[in-house]
Design an enzyme around this catalytic site. Structure first.
Site, PDB file in Angstrom:
ATOM      1  N   CYS C  85      24.016   9.307 -66.137  1.00  0.00           N
ATOM      2  CA  CYS C  85      24.188   9.456 -67.384  1.00  0.00           C
ATOM      3  C   CYS C  85      23.143  10.443 -67.818  1.00  0.00           C
ATOM      4  CB  CYS C  85      24.349   8.319 -68.322  1.00  0.00           C
ATOM      5  SG  CYS C  85      25.164   8.639 -70.021  1.00  0.00           S
ATOM      6  N   HIS C 193      28.699   4.936 -65.212  1.00  0.00           N
ATOM      7  CA  HIS C 193      27.464   4.046 -65.169  1.00  0.00           C
ATOM      8  C   HIS C 193      28.008   2.780 -64.007  1.00  0.00           C
ATOM      9  CE1 HIS C 193      25.102   4.877 -68.825  1.00  0.00           C
ATOM     10  NE2 HIS C 193      26.303   5.518 -69.237  1.00  0.00           N
ATOM     11  N   GLU C 195      25.893   0.694 -62.947  1.00  0.00           N
ATOM     12  CA  GLU C 195      25.282  -0.418 -63.536  1.00  0.00           C
ATOM     13  C   GLU C 195      25.807  -1.514 -64.200  1.00  0.00           C
ATOM     14  OE1 GLU C 195      24.493   2.503 -64.478  1.00  0.00           O
ATOM     15  OE2 GLU C 195      23.978   1.947 -66.777  1.00  0.00           O
TER      16      GLU C 195
END
EC number: 6.3.5.3
Lengths: 728, 79, 223
Positions: C85, C193, C195
């Site tokens: 990002c 994302h 994570e």
């Protein structure tokens, strides 16, 4: 300008000015008048609501901090606690929607931070006028952008809230922001200044002329002039806000602070005088030590500036250096601007001279006005509803699709997709469910949070509507499996000087209080926003409730979407109470806002919601949804759309089909349970009313002989983009 | 303000051919307000700064103020 | 294995990246933006957020922070580097990756889980996936619309450097590009994302595959 013109221009009445003179025993100077004017505004002083607010129950087993601080705090377990509060930013948002909403989010985040908590969730309760109006669409779009524009960078997920449209809010939108913070019980911070000789440190952004007289502005009715007053509106800086959060949390962690307070309405004046009044001490502020953004600011401007992203801290002298070092590491501004004194006054110094000095307790003790509570005339007329006059529609498929695509009932996805609802990876159930569910990392614990408001019902029946608002929040939390613990509220009303509005305020508070008592959910913080009026009159009386609940095991929770084919679908709660009074159906399809909505049966409400919650917590039920706006048919459609699984149900009480399908009453919860678990669930429901209405399965929604629609048709109507240009 | 500072105005805008959705949104909004006959619209950024040495401005633009991949810039001394 | 996570003052996904690193059993190391020291880490993640407020352009100021000099050396020397990002935006601003990320076509911030296809598993950040595997990853950005000159896009495609591709494009990216790598293939930037999908309680842990890839990559190098 003579003295009289001066105090009036600052928003003080003749009687208030006389009281200032009497308290001081002398004529105040301009700076001192400014201090009184901001602190005695409705926004800071709660002049019209304070006598009524005492009615709210505020005590409970889990309450660590009730009203009177920056936020309420409740205990979760295992040493964890939650701080939370909701606050309005209605007036700033009406004038400059992006910044008004952005600074609303920033302000409530700092309230939570002041309690020593890390802000972990934001919710926004929004109300606008008729979306067919171009300016309403602009306000709506910019408010949503502003919430994301602040909340997304600052790294606090926006996990829920509401959006509602009604002509009553045209020109005066309601923008209420709620924040929840997570903290260790031992880290709870308060704003009480103590320790004569301790230093006062201003942390954060430099001070400019932002929002000068914003607090008095927030308490005025909106007029055409408001727009010309735009420079008053503060501008938010989420990057500075983020740095402030991290730095303050480190200061707290290292135990470097005696007290902490955010700077909101009325700036340093409000923060310093409240901190001093709570500690029974005085505070001296040297305005020439305040870092300024622009030149030539007068001491009074420095004192009441509402520049954002600032906090005030009380620090022991020997720790000042350490505090400044921490601030420097984060690139955060920090300056010693004053000290705690024993004289009990808020004393303003400039160039070594006293520019003004007022006892802090006087500033914190605004006059209170109590008024007579008289039932307004509109009420009887508005409550009149002869259902026989309402024609029964022929095509219920068409009616349901029309309702599902209405801006008040359609999906809110186009709103919440503009918010980062996942950052910090704790969001277990995000926006779109009955309530958001969050986990606490490193434990099995979780919490759920929701906001609810029922302006239309409060308009039709202030007391019943107030109770229904609290009951709905209780039910929503129960539907995800959380035990409701406590609530915060934001009371959005018109001008209290109007008898009808004062009546609404007083009766809504009564209804809410009764519900809080019956449901066992105390009020631990709150905010009042009055004078929400435009040329068209007052907004709907809209108390907004933000309620927090606890999950002992967050992995046991429920969501509204049907998860499997063949599940037994049942309604828990009293049947036969649904009514068209105040229903969305009556307004959307028949164009009427009328009738007296059913009052909640609070004892039964609690029993039913608690049973459902326990079934979820035990892992027996994972699909539940509250029957609310739009009634049974809309609730079933939502469950089918959310899960991608159809449902077939029968209705057959013999009442009018539109009442069965779209009537509203509150107090009912839909659950879906795999057949093999049903016996166990039925046993657990012994003693409360329930009824099996059908089973999940098939490719759509079938309700008796009335509704037969495919999932794609439901999705097509429900999934509209609220920002698309044809909206309205 | 120091006597030796010069005021510089930098204009940054999307490069020719780069899709500019902000400009496009403005272009679509104008007719709705009754402004006809609007061709293309581009939304850029205006940066005003005070510098001691204007020979550094070109470098400032290239390295920070604009992204040459997507933006072009021009600057002038205005005082 | 030590994996560093760069913390810019406006980073907000740093804690999530550190958490995900822990979830894959690696040792997370915080790298503060103002310190020019990578602390001997074996791989680096630039997490999402708004590095320095991003008021000028996302990542524009971050690329000049002190940590970036050793990081650029590390990346140019073949060290596994992942920008997620805002981290992707920083890598393009630092010219470690080509192109730029424009404002979303919709002019709106978008937070949504989208299907993303893994095009090439031959990078340190995709090796645990099979070619064509579809991951469901969330995006959360206002400027994720990947842009590069046509020749650059063609080159990326020819050289197999489009590593992740959207099946449902949320932002208007050219060629549905969700993530790319540099010519040496050790530096990867992606808008989604990974994570965030790091725990079944949050719905899935599909994203950990991206991060686990770097463990396998390091393991393969040792043996």
């Amino acid at each position: 300008m003579n003295l009289e013109e001066t105090y009036r221009s600052l928003g003080l009445s003749d009687a208030e000015y006389a009281r200032v003179r009497e308290l001081l025993g002398r004529t105040p100077n301009f700076l001192e008048l400014s201090l009184f004017s901001v602190m005695w505004s409705e926004h800071c002083g709660y002049k019209n609501s304070r006598p009524l607010l005492g009615r709210f129950p505020s005590e409970g087993g889990r309450v660590l901090q009730g009203p009177g601080e920056n936020a309420g705090v409740v205990e979760v377990g295992e040493g964890w606690a939650l701080a939370f509060k909701v606050e309005s930013h209605n007036h700033p948002s009406a004038v400059e929607p992006y910044q008004g909403a952005a600074t609303g989010v920033g302000g409530i985040i700092r309230d939570i931070l002041a309690m020593g908590a890390r802000p972990v969730a934001v919710l926004d309760s929004l109300r606008f006028g008729d979306p067919a109006d171009g300016r309403v669409r602009y306000l709506f779009r910019e408010v949503v952008r502003g919430i994301g524009g602040y909340g997304n960078p600052v790294g606090v997920p926006t996990v829920g809230g509401e959006v509602e449209f009604a002509p009553a809010y045209t020109g005066n939108p309601l923008v209420n922001a709620m924040c929840v913070g997570l903290l260790r019980v031992e880290d709870l911070m308060r704003s009480r200044a103590v320790g004569v000789g301790n230093r006062v440190i201003l942390l954060g952004a430099r001070t400019g002329r932002d929002g000068i007289h914003g607090a008095t502005f927030a308490s005025d009715e909106l007029s055409g002039e408001s727009e010309a007053r735009r420079p008053n509106v503060q501008v938010g800086d989420p990057f500075a806000g983020k740095v402030l959060i991290e730095a303050c949390l480190e200061l707290r962690r290292r135990d470097l602070l005696v007290a902490l307070q955010d700077l909101g309405a009325a700036g340093i004046t409000s923060s310093a005088s409240e901190m001093a009044a709570k500690g029974g001490v005085g505070i001296e502020i040297e305005t020439d030590r305040v870092p300024l953004r622009e030149g030539g600011m007068e001491p009074w401007e420095v004192m009441i500036s509402e520049s954002q992203e600032r906090m005030l801290a009380v620090v022991e002298p020997e720790r000042v250096e350490e505090v400044l070092k921490v601030a420097a590491r984060y690139g955060l501004g920090a300056a010693v601007v004053g000290r705690v004194a024993d004289h009990g006054e808020l004393r303003v110094l400039c160039g070594g001279e006293v520019a003004g000095s007022v006892p802090a307790e006087y500033l914190a003790d605004a006059p209170a006005y109590e008024r007579e509570v008289v039932e307004p005339e509109y009420l009887k007329e508005a409550q009149r509803l002869d259902v026989e006059e309402i024609p029964v529609p022929g095509d219920f498929n068409a009616v349901l699709l029309r309702m599902l695509s209405h801006p008040n009932l359609c999906s809110r996805r186009s709103v919440w997709e503009q918010y980062d609802y996942q950052v910090r990876t704790n969001t277990v159930v995000g926006p779109g469910a009955d309530a958001a569910v969050m986990r606490i990392k490193g434990t099995k614990l979780g919490y759920a949070v929701v906001t609810d408001g029922r302006g239309k019902w409060c308009y039709l029946d202030p007391e019943g509507g107030g109770a229904a608002t609290v009951a709905e929040a209780y039910r929503n939390l129960s539907c995800v499996g959380a035990e409701p613990v406590a609530l915060t509220n934001c009371l959005n009303f018109g001008s209290p000087e109007k008898p009808a509005v004062y009546y609404q305020l007083a009766r809504s508070i009564e209804g809410m209080s009764r519900a809080c008592e019956a449901l066992g959910t105390p009020v631990v913080s709150g905010n009042v926003s009055l004078y929400n009026e435009t040329s068209g009159g007052a907004v709907y009386p809209t108390p907004v409730v933000g309620m927090v609940g606890v999950l002992e095991d967050v992995s046991c929770h429920a969501t509204p979407g049907f998860g499997r084919e063949g599940d037994v679908v049942a309604v828990v709660g009293a049947s036969g109470r649904a009514s068209l009074a105040g229903s969305e159906y009556l307004e959307i399809v028949h164009g009427r806002v009328a009738g007296r909505p059913p009052e909640p049966d609070l004892a039964l409400e609690k029993e039913c919601a608690d049973r459902v919650r326990r079934l979820i917590a035990e892992g027996l039920v994972d699909t539940a949804h509250d029957i609310s706006s739009g009634g049974l048919a809309v609730a079933l459609a939502e469950m089918a759309i959310a899960g991608g699984v159809g449902v077939e149900v029968e209705v057959g009480s013999g009442r009018r089909p539109d009442v069965e399908l779209f009537g509203e009453a509150g107090g009912q919860i839909l659950i879906a349970v795999p057949g093999e678990r049903w016996d166990e669930v039925r046993e657990a429901l012994a003693g409360v009313p329930w009824q099996i209405i059908g089973r999940t399965g098939g490719g759509g929604l079938k309700i008796g002989g009335f509704v037969d629609l495919k999932l794609e048709e439901l999705r097509g109507a429900y999934g509209r983009d609220l920002f698309a240009e044809e909206t309205g | 303000m120091s006597e030796t500072l010069r005021r510089v105005r930098v204009l940054v805008r999307p490069k020719e051919g780069i899709l500019d959705p902000q400009g496009e949104a403005v272009r679509r909004a104008l007719p709705a307000l009754g402004f006809g006959g609007v061709g293309s619209v581009h939304v850029g950024r205006l940066i005003e700064l005070e510098v001691e040495d204007e020979s550094q401005v070109e470098d400032m633009c290239r390295r920070l103020l604009a992204n040459p991949t997507i933006e072009e810039y021009e600057w002038e001394v205005i005082g | 294995m030590k994996i560093g996570v760069v913390i810019f003052p406006g980073a907000n996904c740093d804690a999530d990246a550190l958490y995900a690193v822990e979830r894959i059993g690696a040792e997370p190391v915080e790298l503060w933006h103002a310190e020019p020291d990578l602390k001997g880490v074996d791989a680096v993640i630039l997490p999402g957020g708004f590095s320095y407020g991003d008021y000028l352009r996302p990542g524009a100021i971050a690329r000049f922070s002190k940590v970036m000099r050793p990081l650029e050396e590390f990346a140019r020397g073949g060290g596994p580097t992942l920008g997620v990002c805002n981290g992707f935006q920083v890598l393009t601003e630092a010219r470690l990756l080509p192109g730029a990320l424009l404002q979303n076509m919709s002019l709106r911030f978008v937070c949504r889980t989208v299907p993303v296809r893994v095009e090439h598993p031959d990078t340190p950040w995709s090796g645990a996936c099979v070619p064509g595997e579809i991951l469901h990853l969330p995006v959360a950005h206002n400027e994720g619309n990947y842009f590069a000159a046509e020749e650059t896009i063609a080159q990326l495609e020819d050289e197999g450097r489009v590593i992740f591709r959207y099946l449902e494009n949320p932002n208007g990216s050219r060629n549905d590009i969700a993530g790319i790598c540099n010519a040496e293939r050790n530096v990867v930037g992606m808008m989604p994302h990974p994570e965030r999908v790091s725990d079944p309680l949050l719905g899935s842990e599909e994203g950990l595959k991206v991060l686990r890839s770097v463990l396998e990559f390091a393991g393969a190098k040792v043996h």
